[in-house]
Design an enzyme around this catalytic site. Sequence first.
Site, short mmCIF file in Angstrom:
data_model
loop_
_atom_site.label_atom_id
_atom_site.label_comp_id
_atom_site.label_asym_id
_atom_site.label_seq_id
_atom_site.Cartn_x
_atom_site.Cartn_y
_atom_site.Cartn_z
N GLY A 61 32.52 66.17 30.90
CA GLY A 61 32.49 64.77 31.31
C GLY A 61 33.08 63.77 30.37
O GLY A 61 32.95 63.87 29.16
N SER A 62 33.74 62.85 30.94
CA SER A 62 34.14 61.60 30.33
C SER A 62 34.43 60.67 31.49
O SER A 62 35.18 61.04 32.41
CB SER A 62 35.39 61.74 29.46
OG SER A 62 35.83 60.44 29.09
N SER A 63 33.83 59.51 31.45
CA SER A 63 34.07 58.57 32.54
C SER A 63 35.54 58.15 32.60
O SER A 63 36.01 57.67 33.62
CB SER A 63 33.17 57.34 32.41
OG SER A 63 33.39 56.70 31.17
#
Length: 137
Positions: A61-63
């Site tokens: 995840g990474s926005s």
Amino acid sequence: MTLQSQPQIAGSAEGMVLKLARPISFWGGVDPTTGRISDPRHPDHNSEIAGRILVLPGMIGSSSSSYIMLELMAIRRAPAALVLAVPDAILGLGVVVAREMDYGSIPVVVLPGDQQAALTTGQRARISDDGGIEILR
């Protein structure tokens, strides 16, 4: 052979399958100018995702991954479709924003990992609006 996935973003696509060996973060893992996997530690390093039915066993995840997807769609270097093992709102958000900006849209579907086993890199596949994934011969 046809698999049934769950559409997150409905749509149809056809292309060659690229099934990633490991999860990836689009932020730092995919070059937004070339559509290639840029993380040198990833087993699929330098593989082109543009125009592929991209099968993802998971996401790291990474926005900011939604921004990378938006950029890829803006320059027409995005995958033809995303096949996720589990739902992921971040990549889907990039697709939704791209659609709103008239950059097009791609299907985003969920197919559990055990069913993803039927898909292999180099196969040709077609995704239909209802989430059917047909493996073409």
